[in-house]
Structure formats: C-alpha cells, structure tokens
Design an enzyme around this catalytic site. Sequence first.
Site, PDB file in Angstrom:
ATOM      1  N   LYS A  80      44.374  38.530  43.051  1.00 41.47           N
ATOM      2  CA  LYS A  80      44.048  39.945  42.843  1.00 41.47           C
ATOM      3  C   LYS A  80      42.684  40.270  43.411  1.00 41.47           C
ATOM      4  O   LYS A  80      41.751  39.510  43.152  1.00 41.47           O
ATOM      5  CB  LYS A  80      44.071  40.208  41.343  1.00 41.47           C
ATOM      6  CG  LYS A  80      43.669  41.602  40.943  1.00 41.47           C
ATOM      7  CD  LYS A  80      43.565  41.703  39.452  1.00 41.47           C
ATOM      8  CE  LYS A  80      43.024  43.076  39.125  1.00 41.47           C
ATOM      9  NZ  LYS A  80      42.698  43.241  37.748  1.00 41.47           N
ATOM     10  N   LYS A 126      40.898  35.974  40.775  1.00 38.82           N
ATOM     11  CA  LYS A 126      40.585  37.398  40.653  1.00 38.82           C
ATOM     12  C   LYS A 126      39.180  37.633  41.172  1.00 38.82           C
ATOM     13  O   LYS A 126      38.221  37.027  40.689  1.00 38.82           O
ATOM     14  CB  LYS A 126      40.701  37.828  39.190  1.00 38.82           C
ATOM     15  CG  LYS A 126      40.299  39.283  38.957  1.00 38.82           C
ATOM     16  CD  LYS A 126      40.556  39.706  37.526  1.00 38.82           C
ATOM     17  CE  LYS A 126      40.076  41.117  37.279  1.00 38.82           C
ATOM     18  NZ  LYS A 126      40.308  41.538  35.890  1.00 38.82           N
ATOM     19  N   GLU A 161      40.192  27.456  41.286  1.00 42.24           N
ATOM     20  CA  GLU A 161      40.510  28.313  40.135  1.00 42.24           C
ATOM     21  C   GLU A 161      41.999  28.209  39.772  1.00 42.24           C
ATOM     22  O   GLU A 161      42.357  28.088  38.605  1.00 42.24           O
ATOM     23  CB  GLU A 161      40.185  29.783  40.456  1.00 42.24           C
ATOM     24  CG  GLU A 161      38.727  30.164  40.275  1.00 42.24           C
ATOM     25  CD  GLU A 161      38.332  30.286  38.799  1.00 42.24           C
ATOM     26  OE1 GLU A 161      39.190  30.064  37.924  1.00 42.24           O
ATOM     27  OE2 GLU A 161      37.158  30.603  38.535  1.00 42.24           O
TER      28      GLU A 161
HETATM   29  C1  PBG Z   1      40.625  43.722  33.382  1.00 40.10           C
HETATM   30  C2  PBG Z   1      41.469  44.229  34.475  1.00 40.10           C
HETATM   31  C3  PBG Z   1      41.055  44.996  35.581  1.00 40.10           C
HETATM   32  C4  PBG Z   1      42.212  45.269  36.333  1.00 40.10           C
HETATM   33  C5  PBG Z   1      43.279  44.686  35.664  1.00 40.10           C
HETATM   34  N1  PBG Z   1      42.798  44.021  34.532  1.00 40.10           N
HETATM   35  C6  PBG Z   1      39.783  45.571  35.948  1.00 40.10           C
HETATM   36  C7  PBG Z   1      38.536  44.834  36.046  1.00 40.10           C
HETATM   37  O1  PBG Z   1      38.488  43.619  36.185  1.00 40.10           O
HETATM   38  O2  PBG Z   1      37.549  45.539  35.971  1.00 40.10           O
HETATM   39  C8  PBG Z   1      42.237  46.057  37.606  1.00 40.10           C
HETATM   40  C9  PBG Z   1      43.555  46.552  38.058  1.00 40.10           C
HETATM   41  C10 PBG Z   1      43.496  47.604  39.097  1.00 40.10           C
HETATM   42  O3  PBG Z   1      42.445  47.901  39.709  1.00 40.10           O
HETATM   43  O4  PBG Z   1      44.561  48.179  39.352  1.00 40.10           O
HETATM   44  N2  PBG Z   1      41.205  43.945  32.133  1.00 40.10           N
END
Ligand code: PBG
Length: 325
Positions: free
Chosen positions: A251, A198, A236
């Site tokens: 992601k 991520k 990771e």
């Molecule tokens: C954190 C989380 C995020 C997203 C999903 N889970 C945001 C972040 O890391 O700030 C982002 C998902 C999206 O942008 O659609 N709980």
Amino acid sequence: MSNQINNFQRLRRTRMNPIIRSMVRETELSKNDFIYPLFAVPGNKFKKEVSSMPGVYQMSVDEIVRECVDVKNLGIPAVILFGIPEKKDEVGSGAYDPNGIIQQSVRAIKKEVPELYVITDVCLCEYTSHGHCGIVKGDEILNDPSIELLAKEALTHAQAGADMVAPSDMFDGRVKAIREMLDKNNFHNLPIMSYAAKYASGFYGPFREAAESTPQFGDRRSHQMDPANSDEAIREVEADIEEGADIVMVKPALPYLDIIRRVKDEFRMPTAAYNVSGEYSMIKAAGKLGWIDEQRVMLEVLTSIKRAGADLILTYFAKDAAKLL
Ligand code: PBG
C-alpha cells in the site's frame, strides 16, 4: 544489408481484432478480487459525501447495511470497514469498545447480509485525539503498549462477527500479538490480512478527511515505510508471514507496482494491494475536468495492479468497476 523488418515475426498479428486480442489476454480483471472500503459513523440515516472523494460517503450503521446490500448485489465479495467513533481520547478507547462503531457495524451487516465477507481495519488513528496509530509519549509513538491495544481491538472485531481482521498500523510484532490473542480466544480460523509493506505516503490525504484521522502533530514516518525503500519491504513482509499473516498487503498500489511484483515473486502468498484514496481522487478529478477518460483509466489502473501480481485489490472503484465487468 537491407533495412526490411523480419517478416516471420509480426507481433501485431495477434492484435488485429477484438476476438484474438481477448484470446491472448494475459490478465483478466475480476470483481471477485475486489474489497470495497466503507466509513462508518455514529448516528442514524446519515450519509455524507467525502468532498475529496466523489462517490464515497461517511455512513451511519443503517446506511452502511443498505450499501452492503448494493455491494453484494453487484457481485463484490467483501468490504473493509473503517470507523469514526463518537468520542476520541488519548488511548483510542472507541477502537476496542465491544459496542464501538465498527463492532456495531459488523453485527448489523452480518445479520442483514450474511453472505458478504466483512473485513475490519485494525488501527487506532481514527480513535485517538492526537490522530496517531498508537499510544503517544512525548513525541514518540510507542510500539509495545500500542500492539496490546491493537490485539484487544482485533478480538472485539472477531467477537462481533468479523470474517477477517486487517492491521494497518505498521508497528513491529503486531501480527503476532493479534494472532496469539485470536488463538487464545478460539478464533484460530480467523485470517489476518496484514498491511505488510505500507509506505508513508502523500496519497492518503483524502482518506484522512474521510476517516477524520489526520495526525494533530508530527507524521507517520516513524512507523510507515520510506517510499525510497524496496528491500526493506521484503523484510517487512517476511516478518509478517513468520508472525502468522495469511494475506500480505502492499500500500499504496500504483506508485509501488514494483513492490507488489517483488512480494508476489518472493513469497507466493495471497497478495493484496490497496488502491488508496489519493489514487482514486486523482482519477475522479481529472475525469471530472474532462482531462482523461475516467472509466478507461480506472480499468487500466486496476488491470495494472492485477498484472503486477495482486490477487486482491482494495479499491474505492469497486462498485464502478463491477458495473462494467
Ligand atoms: C490507517 C489507514 C490509512 C489508510 C488505511 N488505513 C491511513 C493512514 O495510514 O494514515 C489509507 C487508505 C487510503 O488512503 O485510501 N488506519
């Protein structure tokens, strides 16, 4: 020397009509691969559109259940839930409250729409007053005390009836902590989908409006990945698999298609990709302005994510796309 092209190989022959194009098509998008994100908020009969995400709503539990009936009827197999608690505090108590917003939502959905597969996002950022994903001391976001709370949160989701948990924090060792907690409590068959690679991305902007989780100071760069790194994503993902992740996620999706491909080739694991909020909002906005053909671009993007190697796609387009497939 003649400049005539080789007449024996003409790649256009298999593109001449829709029938043969469809016969040689390598990638088929299926609504079976979709996971639809939902945002649960306290209250009753509450449904408010997220201004930066047309078609996406914050919903109270009753509305979430109604939405889930729709989602199931469209043939989408799964949802992932995000929650906005009544009250936020320093330690994100709402996240692991057995009667918290997610726990209530899961119980309601599993009661009314048991066929729908319910995944819960496991993180603290929506629940902490400072908007960070864990416990903060000074300006440091602490790792080990935070993963204990994430394990507790995951357990309450499992106890409420969640089918799968998805830790999205990017702290070290959290998959192991969650796996151990689940196993100790007889949830050894409950899978973990880890947000494994991520990135610290600008594409999460609209989500933070939807989830009310913008950090009050600093940013998430001390735990989420640097967009410039690729080998690190492999490390990771490898760590999460060793700790017991059943599905690994990359992601965002579109700016990281190369990472999806590398992860799929390297590990041959069920691989998910999160087509995040900013990717959705850009297409919606340009479509609204008439600058692009929204439906066509949506399907092209989702197909590209699948072609890159994703088996599962988390996407706000799930309903729109399911209607076309
Ligand atoms: C954190 C989380 C995020 C997203 C999903 N889970 C945001 C972040 O890391 O700030 C982002 C998902 C999206 O942008 O659609 N709980």
